[in-house]
Design a protein around this motif. Structure first.
Motif, PDB file in Angstrom:
ATOM      1  N   UNK A   8       0.800  -1.216   0.000  1.00 47.01           N
ATOM      2  CA  UNK A   8       0.000   0.000   0.000  1.00 47.01           C
ATOM      3  C   UNK A   8       0.838   1.274   0.000  1.00 47.01           C
ATOM      4  N   UNK A   9       2.115   1.141   0.346  1.00 48.81           N
ATOM      5  CA  UNK A   9       2.983   2.311   0.404  1.00 48.81           C
ATOM      6  C   UNK A   9       3.353   2.841  -0.971  1.00 48.81           C
ATOM      7  N   UNK A  10       3.064   2.081  -2.016  1.00 44.25           N
ATOM      8  CA  UNK A  10       3.362   2.551  -3.364  1.00 44.25           C
ATOM      9  C   UNK A  10       2.586   3.839  -3.657  1.00 44.25           C
ATOM     10  N   UNK A  11       1.494   4.038  -2.964  1.00 44.99           N
ATOM     11  CA  UNK A  11       0.727   5.277  -3.111  1.00 44.99           C
ATOM     12  C   UNK A  11       1.532   6.510  -2.738  1.00 44.99           C
ATOM     13  N   UNK A  12       2.447   6.370  -1.788  1.00 45.50           N
ATOM     14  CA  UNK A  12       3.300   7.507  -1.415  1.00 45.50           C
ATOM     15  C   UNK A  12       4.198   7.913  -2.579  1.00 45.50           C
ATOM     16  N   UNK A  13       4.656   6.953  -3.354  1.00 50.36           N
ATOM     17  CA  UNK A  13       5.493   7.274  -4.503  1.00 50.36           C
ATOM     18  C   UNK A  13       4.661   7.951  -5.584  1.00 50.36           C
ATOM     19  N   UNK A 114       7.014  20.018   0.289  1.00 41.28           N
ATOM     20  CA  UNK A 114       8.317  19.406   0.018  1.00 41.28           C
ATOM     21  C   UNK A 114       8.680  18.383   1.091  1.00 41.28           C
ATOM     22  N   UNK A 115       8.297  18.639   2.324  1.00 37.77           N
ATOM     23  CA  UNK A 115       8.554  17.687   3.406  1.00 37.77           C
ATOM     24  C   UNK A 115       7.825  16.377   3.187  1.00 37.77           C
ATOM     25  N   UNK A 116       6.561  16.439   2.746  1.00 40.05           N
ATOM     26  CA  UNK A 116       5.811  15.218   2.448  1.00 40.05           C
ATOM     27  C   UNK A 116       6.428  14.457   1.268  1.00 40.05           C
ATOM     28  N   UNK A 117       6.865  15.198   0.262  1.00 34.97           N
ATOM     29  CA  UNK A 117       7.499  14.549  -0.887  1.00 34.97           C
ATOM     30  C   UNK A 117       8.790  13.860  -0.455  1.00 34.97           C
ATOM     31  N   UNK A 118       9.601  14.545   0.360  1.00 31.53           N
ATOM     32  CA  UNK A 118      10.839  13.943   0.851  1.00 31.53           C
ATOM     33  C   UNK A 118      10.549  12.687   1.670  1.00 31.53           C
ATOM     34  N   UNK A 119       9.519  12.733   2.501  1.00 30.55           N
ATOM     35  CA  UNK A 119       9.129  11.560   3.285  1.00 30.55           C
ATOM     36  C   UNK A 119       8.826  10.393   2.350  1.00 30.55           C
ATOM     37  N   UNK A 120       8.035  10.662   1.332  1.00 32.52           N
ATOM     38  CA  UNK A 120       7.663   9.592   0.402  1.00 32.52           C
ATOM     39  C   UNK A 120       8.880   9.025  -0.308  1.00 32.52           C
ATOM     40  N   UNK A 121       9.778   9.878  -0.746  1.00 32.71           N
ATOM     41  CA  UNK A 121      10.941   9.408  -1.502  1.00 32.71           C
ATOM     42  C   UNK A 121      11.967   8.687  -0.636  1.00 32.71           C
ATOM     43  N   UNK A 122      12.157   9.171   0.576  1.00 30.88           N
ATOM     44  CA  UNK A 122      13.192   8.592   1.431  1.00 30.88           C
ATOM     45  C   UNK A 122      12.694   7.330   2.131  1.00 30.88           C
ATOM     46  N   UNK A 123      11.519   7.391   2.721  1.00 30.85           N
ATOM     47  CA  UNK A 123      11.028   6.270   3.523  1.00 30.85           C
ATOM     48  C   UNK A 123      10.454   5.155   2.654  1.00 30.85           C
ATOM     49  N   UNK A 125      10.844   4.889  -0.796  1.00 34.77           N
ATOM     50  CA  UNK A 125      11.451   4.923  -2.121  1.00 34.77           C
ATOM     51  C   UNK A 125      11.719   3.580  -2.744  1.00 34.77           C
ATOM     52  N   UNK A 126      11.828   2.531  -1.931  1.00 34.38           N
ATOM     53  CA  UNK A 126      12.084   1.207  -2.507  1.00 34.38           C
ATOM     54  C   UNK A 126      10.909   0.727  -3.341  1.00 34.38           C
ATOM     55  N   UNK A 127       9.758   1.349  -3.161  1.00 38.62           N
ATOM     56  CA  UNK A 127       8.577   0.993  -3.945  1.00 38.62           C
ATOM     57  C   UNK A 127       8.631   1.606  -5.342  1.00 38.62           C
ATOM     58  N   UNK A 128       9.667   2.400  -5.624  1.00 34.57           N
ATOM     59  CA  UNK A 128       9.774   3.099  -6.917  1.00 34.57           C
ATOM     60  C   UNK A 128       9.698   2.130  -8.084  1.00 34.57           C
ATOM     61  N   UNK A 129      10.323   0.992  -7.971  1.00 31.25           N
ATOM     62  CA  UNK A 129      10.358   0.036  -9.083  1.00 31.25           C
ATOM     63  C   UNK A 129       8.982  -0.563  -9.381  1.00 31.25           C
ATOM     64  N   UNK A 130       8.047  -0.449  -8.442  1.00 29.82           N
ATOM     65  CA  UNK A 130       6.721  -1.040  -8.634  1.00 29.82           C
ATOM     66  C   UNK A 130       5.713  -0.048  -9.189  1.00 29.82           C
ATOM     67  N   UNK A 131       6.134   1.197  -9.394  1.00 29.37           N
ATOM     68  CA  UNK A 131       5.235   2.255  -9.836  1.00 29.37           C
ATOM     69  C   UNK A 131       5.274   2.360 -11.355  1.00 29.37           C
ATOM     70  N   UNK A 132       4.143   2.434 -11.972  1.00 31.05           N
ATOM     71  CA  UNK A 132       4.042   2.691 -13.409  1.00 31.05           C
ATOM     72  C   UNK A 132       2.824   3.584 -13.628  1.00 31.05           C
TER      73      UNK A 132
END
Length: 133
Positions: A8-13, A114-123, A125-132
């Motif tokens: 479900x965290x892929x939504x943050x990305x 920007x703080x929310x975006x940084x949270x999503x990318x840093x915490x 971010x490993x979900x990045x490969x699953x996002x399309x």
């Protein structure tokens, strides 16, 4: 046959990718306003910028374009976009922090975003490969 589980965290990305594009559009609008109509900006005495207002506007336009490009790349699942996104969003937060004396509410809103975006990318971010997109 293995199936990769998408959390479900892929939504943050997705959130980070879309908000980077929105943040980039806001930066471009802010920058173009500074370039073409510098009378719209407030003059705060005692505060100086390292650049004139036109230079400051170009900085926002360039950051905005880069944010849009990296946000789209992040939405397509690009791994490099996570690292570049963290750097760009951090630079954008610093640029917004320098604008606090001139436009405090707008700058604070952009910094929180920007703080929310940084949270999503840093915490998450490993979900990045699953996002399309």
């Amino acid at each position: 046959m293995t199936t990769e589980r998408i959390s479900g965290w892929v939504g943050w990305i997705w959130f980070a990718a879309v908000m980077m594009v929105v943040d980039g559009v806001f930066n471009i609008i802010h920058g173009l306003t500074a370039i073409f109509n510098d009378q719209i900006f407030v003059d705060v005495r005692g505060w100086t910028l390292l650049f004139d207002l036109t230079g400051w506007g170009w900085i926002h336009v360039i950051i905005g374009i880069l944010l849009i490009v990296v946000g789209i790349a992040l939405g397509t699942g690009s791994g490099w976009a996570r690292i570049v996104g963290v750097i760009l969003v951090s630079i954008n937060a610093i640029a917004q922090m320098m604008s606090i004396p001139f436009y405090p509410w707008w700058s604070l809103l952009a910094i929180v975003l920007d703080g929310f975006i940084l949270y999503a990318l840093i915490v998450h971010g490993e979900e990045t490969q699953k996002v399309r997109l």
